[in-house]
Design a protein around this motif. Structure first.
Motif, PDB file in Angstrom:
ATOM      1  N   ILE A   6       0.836  -1.199   0.000  1.00 49.74           N
ATOM      2  CA  ILE A   6       0.000   0.000   0.000  1.00 49.74           C
ATOM      3  C   ILE A   6       0.873   1.251   0.000  1.00 49.74           C
ATOM      4  O   ILE A   6       0.646   2.193  -0.764  1.00 49.74           O
ATOM      5  CB  ILE A   6      -0.936   0.013   1.229  1.00 49.74           C
ATOM      6  N   GLY A   7       1.884   1.253   0.880  1.00 49.98           N
ATOM      7  CA  GLY A   7       2.751   2.414   0.995  1.00 49.98           C
ATOM      8  C   GLY A   7       3.382   2.809  -0.325  1.00 49.98           C
ATOM      9  O   GLY A   7       3.409   3.991  -0.685  1.00 49.98           O
ATOM     10  N   ILE A   8       3.890   1.839  -1.070  1.00 53.05           N
ATOM     11  CA  ILE A   8       4.529   2.139  -2.350  1.00 53.05           C
ATOM     12  C   ILE A   8       3.504   2.598  -3.386  1.00 53.05           C
ATOM     13  O   ILE A   8       3.736   3.561  -4.133  1.00 53.05           O
ATOM     14  CB  ILE A   8       5.304   0.917  -2.865  1.00 53.05           C
ATOM     15  N   LEU A   9       2.356   1.935  -3.445  1.00 55.82           N
ATOM     16  CA  LEU A   9       1.350   2.314  -4.446  1.00 55.82           C
ATOM     17  C   LEU A   9       0.759   3.692  -4.174  1.00 55.82           C
ATOM     18  O   LEU A   9       0.203   4.318  -5.086  1.00 55.82           O
ATOM     19  CB  LEU A   9       0.247   1.253  -4.521  1.00 55.82           C
ATOM     20  N   LEU A  10       0.906   4.194  -2.957  1.00 57.17           N
ATOM     21  CA  LEU A  10       0.451   5.557  -2.661  1.00 57.17           C
ATOM     22  C   LEU A  10       1.309   6.605  -3.378  1.00 57.17           C
ATOM     23  O   LEU A  10       0.965   7.791  -3.370  1.00 57.17           O
ATOM     24  CB  LEU A  10       0.457   5.810  -1.156  1.00 57.17           C
ATOM     25  N   LYS A  11       2.406   6.192  -3.999  1.00 55.20           N
ATOM     26  CA  LYS A  11       3.168   7.112  -4.836  1.00 55.20           C
ATOM     27  C   LYS A  11       2.314   7.602  -6.008  1.00 55.20           C
ATOM     28  O   LYS A  11       2.629   8.627  -6.629  1.00 55.20           O
ATOM     29  CB  LYS A  11       4.437   6.438  -5.358  1.00 55.20           C
ATOM     30  N   LEU A  12       1.241   6.885  -6.300  1.00 56.98           N
ATOM     31  CA  LEU A  12       0.349   7.267  -7.394  1.00 56.98           C
ATOM     32  C   LEU A  12      -0.654   8.339  -6.965  1.00 56.98           C
ATOM     33  O   LEU A  12      -1.469   8.779  -7.784  1.00 56.98           O
ATOM     34  CB  LEU A  12      -0.408   6.037  -7.907  1.00 56.98           C
ATOM     35  N   ARG A  13      -0.608   8.762  -5.712  1.00 56.89           N
ATOM     36  CA  ARG A  13      -1.535   9.794  -5.244  1.00 56.89           C
ATOM     37  C   ARG A  13      -1.325  11.055  -6.083  1.00 56.89           C
ATOM     38  O   ARG A  13      -0.220  11.362  -6.511  1.00 56.89           O
ATOM     39  CB  ARG A  13      -1.271  10.110  -3.771  1.00 56.89           C
ATOM     40  N   GLY A  14      -2.394  11.776  -6.291  1.00 56.95           N
ATOM     41  CA  GLY A  14      -2.294  13.001  -7.077  1.00 56.95           C
ATOM     42  C   GLY A  14      -2.341  12.766  -8.575  1.00 56.95           C
ATOM     43  O   GLY A  14      -2.290  13.717  -9.346  1.00 56.95           O
ATOM     44  N   TYR A  15      -2.436  11.489  -8.981  1.00 50.83           N
ATOM     45  CA  TYR A  15      -2.580  11.162 -10.396  1.00 50.83           C
ATOM     46  C   TYR A  15      -3.985  10.622 -10.633  1.00 50.83           C
ATOM     47  O   TYR A  15      -4.762  10.439  -9.701  1.00 50.83           O
ATOM     48  CB  TYR A  15      -1.538  10.113 -10.819  1.00 50.83           C
ATOM     49  N   ASN A  16      -4.290  10.377 -11.894  1.00 54.99           N
ATOM     50  CA  ASN A  16      -5.624   9.899 -12.245  1.00 54.99           C
ATOM     51  C   ASN A  16      -5.703   8.376 -12.162  1.00 54.99           C
ATOM     52  O   ASN A  16      -5.936   7.695 -13.160  1.00 54.99           O
ATOM     53  CB  ASN A  16      -6.001  10.375 -13.650  1.00 54.99           C
ATOM     54  N   TYR A  17      -5.475   7.853 -10.963  1.00 57.99           N
ATOM     55  CA  TYR A  17      -5.566   6.420 -10.737  1.00 57.99           C
ATOM     56  C   TYR A  17      -6.429   6.122  -9.516  1.00 57.99           C
ATOM     57  O   TYR A  17      -6.268   6.764  -8.469  1.00 57.99           O
ATOM     58  CB  TYR A  17      -4.185   5.802 -10.491  1.00 57.99           C
ATOM     59  N   GLU A  18      -7.321   5.163  -9.655  1.00 64.82           N
ATOM     60  CA  GLU A  18      -8.041   4.613  -8.510  1.00 64.82           C
ATOM     61  C   GLU A  18      -7.386   3.293  -8.139  1.00 64.82           C
ATOM     62  O   GLU A  18      -7.044   2.490  -9.010  1.00 64.82           O
ATOM     63  CB  GLU A  18      -9.513   4.387  -8.850  1.00 64.82           C
ATOM     64  N   ILE A  19      -7.209   3.065  -6.849  1.00 60.82           N
ATOM     65  CA  ILE A  19      -6.486   1.877  -6.372  1.00 60.82           C
ATOM     66  C   ILE A  19      -7.372   1.104  -5.404  1.00 60.82           C
ATOM     67  O   ILE A  19      -7.985   1.696  -4.499  1.00 60.82           O
ATOM     68  CB  ILE A  19      -5.194   2.278  -5.638  1.00 60.82           C
ATOM     69  N   SER A  20      -7.426  -0.192  -5.581  1.00 65.03           N
ATOM     70  CA  SER A  20      -8.054  -1.057  -4.582  1.00 65.03           C
ATOM     71  C   SER A  20      -7.121  -2.225  -4.295  1.00 65.03           C
ATOM     72  O   SER A  20      -6.522  -2.792  -5.215  1.00 65.03           O
ATOM     73  CB  SER A  20      -9.423  -1.564  -5.042  1.00 65.03           C
ATOM     74  N   ILE A  21      -6.966  -2.543  -3.017  1.00 63.20           N
ATOM     75  CA  ILE A  21      -6.093  -3.627  -2.573  1.00 63.20           C
ATOM     76  C   ILE A  21      -6.862  -4.457  -1.558  1.00 63.20           C
ATOM     77  O   ILE A  21      -7.481  -3.907  -0.637  1.00 63.20           O
ATOM     78  CB  ILE A  21      -4.798  -3.072  -1.946  1.00 63.20           C
ATOM     79  N   HIS A  22      -6.815  -5.749  -1.726  1.00 64.27           N
ATOM     80  CA  HIS A  22      -7.575  -6.628  -0.822  1.00 64.27           C
ATOM     81  C   HIS A  22      -6.734  -7.827  -0.415  1.00 64.27           C
ATOM     82  O   HIS A  22      -6.008  -8.402  -1.227  1.00 64.27           O
ATOM     83  CB  HIS A  22      -8.846  -7.140  -1.514  1.00 64.27           C
ATOM     84  N   TRP A  23      -6.783  -8.172   0.858  1.00 66.72           N
ATOM     85  CA  TRP A  23      -6.345  -9.474   1.327  1.00 66.72           C
ATOM     86  C   TRP A  23      -7.297  -9.911   2.429  1.00 66.72           C
ATOM     87  O   TRP A  23      -8.215  -9.163   2.791  1.00 66.72           O
ATOM     88  CB  TRP A  23      -4.883  -9.481   1.775  1.00 66.72           C
ATOM     89  N   LYS A  24      -7.149 -11.080   2.937  1.00 69.05           N
ATOM     90  CA  LYS A  24      -8.099 -11.654   3.866  1.00 69.05           C
ATOM     91  C   LYS A  24      -8.406 -10.702   5.023  1.00 69.05           C
ATOM     92  O   LYS A  24      -7.503 -10.258   5.725  1.00 69.05           O
ATOM     93  CB  LYS A  24      -7.571 -12.982   4.421  1.00 69.05           C
ATOM     94  N   ASN A  25      -9.658 -10.377   5.181  1.00 70.14           N
ATOM     95  CA  ASN A  25     -10.165  -9.523   6.262  1.00 70.14           C
ATOM     96  C   ASN A  25      -9.749  -8.062   6.161  1.00 70.14           C
ATOM     97  O   ASN A  25      -9.877  -7.307   7.125  1.00 70.14           O
ATOM     98  CB  ASN A  25      -9.750 -10.059   7.638  1.00 70.14           C
ATOM     99  N   PHE A  26      -9.249  -7.631   4.984  1.00 68.98           N
ATOM    100  CA  PHE A  26      -8.874  -6.221   4.860  1.00 68.98           C
ATOM    101  C   PHE A  26      -9.053  -5.726   3.430  1.00 68.98           C
ATOM    102  O   PHE A  26      -8.694  -6.412   2.481  1.00 68.98           O
ATOM    103  CB  PHE A  26      -7.423  -6.008   5.285  1.00 68.98           C
ATOM    104  N   ASP A  27      -9.635  -4.516   3.310  1.00 67.81           N
ATOM    105  CA  ASP A  27      -9.806  -3.859   2.019  1.00 67.81           C
ATOM    106  C   ASP A  27      -9.314  -2.419   2.113  1.00 67.81           C
ATOM    107  O   ASP A  27      -9.557  -1.731   3.120  1.00 67.81           O
ATOM    108  CB  ASP A  27     -11.285  -3.843   1.599  1.00 67.81           C
ATOM    109  N   PHE A  28      -8.652  -1.974   1.063  1.00 66.59           N
ATOM    110  CA  PHE A  28      -8.127  -0.610   0.999  1.00 66.59           C
ATOM    111  C   PHE A  28      -8.504  -0.005  -0.342  1.00 66.59           C
ATOM    112  O   PHE A  28      -8.344  -0.637  -1.383  1.00 66.59           O
ATOM    113  CB  PHE A  28      -6.609  -0.620   1.155  1.00 66.59           C
ATOM    114  N   TYR A  29      -9.011   1.244  -0.312  1.00 69.75           N
ATOM    115  CA  TYR A  29      -9.397   1.927  -1.542  1.00 69.75           C
ATOM    116  C   TYR A  29      -8.865   3.355  -1.538  1.00 69.75           C
ATOM    117  O   TYR A  29      -8.872   4.034  -0.514  1.00 69.75           O
ATOM    118  CB  TYR A  29     -10.924   1.990  -1.681  1.00 69.75           C
TER     119      TYR A  29
END
Length: 205
Positions: A103-126
Motif C-alpha cells: 500500500i505504501g509504495i502504491l500511494l506514490k500514485l496519489r495526485g494522479y488519475n488512478y483509482e487503487i483497490s487492494i484486498h487481502w483476507k479480512n482487509f480492504d483498501f481503496y
C-alpha cells in the motif's frame, strides 16, 4: 506506553528508514523507496517505522539483500507494479509478505488519475476521488498472503487527507538508527574536506 513513544517528523522518518535500508546493504535506489514508503504509510495513519523495521528484519533474517528484487516483499511488488503499470492487465493476484508496505509504495500514485483497490483476507483498501477508505482488521501478515490489486484510470486526480502518525516506538527507532549508523564513515582529513559525515566528528576549533 507514552514513555515508550516519541514524536518524529515525517522527514526524520523517511531519512532514518532510507539510511537503515542502506545500512543493511540495499542499493541507494531501493533504500530511497523504503524511505518514501515509511513516510506515505505514516501519512495515512499507519505505523511506518514499525512496518519498515519488520521488512528490514525479514531481509536480514532471510539473507536476501542481493536478491531482494526477486523476493515476495510487498514493498518490492509495489515497485514492480509502478514500473510496469502501463502494461499490466489489472486486476492482478499474487502472494506477498507484509502487504501494508505494498500500500505504501502504491500511494506514490496519489495526485494522479488512478483509482487503487487492494484486498487481502479480512482487509480492504481503496483510494479514489473521495479519498481513502479502509475496511476490516489491519493485520500485516508475516506469512505469504494472497493479495488482489486493481488499478484503473480515473477522470480526476485521486488524493487523500493526511492523517499523520508521527508517534513511533523508541525501540523501533533505536533499531533503525543502529542500522543507519552502518552507513557512517569514520572521520579523517579527507572526509572532512569532502563532506562525509561522522558521528565522531569534533567540531571544536
Amino acid at each position: 506506553m507514552k514513555k515508550e513513544q516519541e514524536y518524529r517528523s515525517l522527514g526524520e522518518i523517511e531519512t532514518i528508514s532510507k539510511k537503515a535500508a542502506r545500512g543493511i546493504g540495499l542499493s541507494w535506489g531501493t533504500s530511497n523507496e523504503f524511505g518514501i514508503c515509511a513516510r506515505l504509510i505514516c501519512q495515512i495513519g499507519f505505523p511506518g517505522i514499525s512496518l519498515i523495521r519488520k521488512n528490514l528484519d525479514f531481509v536480514m533474517k532471510k539473507d536476501i539483500t542481493e536478491e531482494i528484487h526477486f523476493s515476495n516483499l510487498g514493498i518490492i511488488k509495489g515497485i514492480s507494479i509502478i514500473d510496469e503499470i502501463e502494461i499490466i492487465n489489472f486486476p492482478v493476484e499474487f502472494e506477498v509478505f507484509y502487504p501494508v508496505c505494498l500500500i505504501g509504495i502504491l500511494l506514490k500514485l496519489r495526485g494522479y488519475n488512478y483509482e487503487i483497490s487492494i484486498h487481502w483476507k479480512n482487509f480492504d483498501f481503496y483510494l479514489d476521488s473521495s479519498g481513502i477508505k479502509k475496511r476490516g482488521s489491519l493485520l500485516d501478515p508475516r506469512s505469504l498472503t494472497r493479495v488482489t490489486v486493481n488499478i484503473k484510470r480515473a477522470n480526476i486526480r485521486c488524493n487523500f487527507k493526511k492523517q499523520n502518525s508521527n508517534l513511533i516506538l523508541k525501540k523501533d527507532w533505536n533499531k533503525l538508527n543502529e542500522l543507519a549508523s552502518l552507513t557512517y564513515v569514520k572521520s579523517n582529513d579527507y572526509s572532512r574536506l569532502h563532506g562525509a559525515g561522522s558521528v565522531n566528528d569534533n567540531f571544536n576549533t
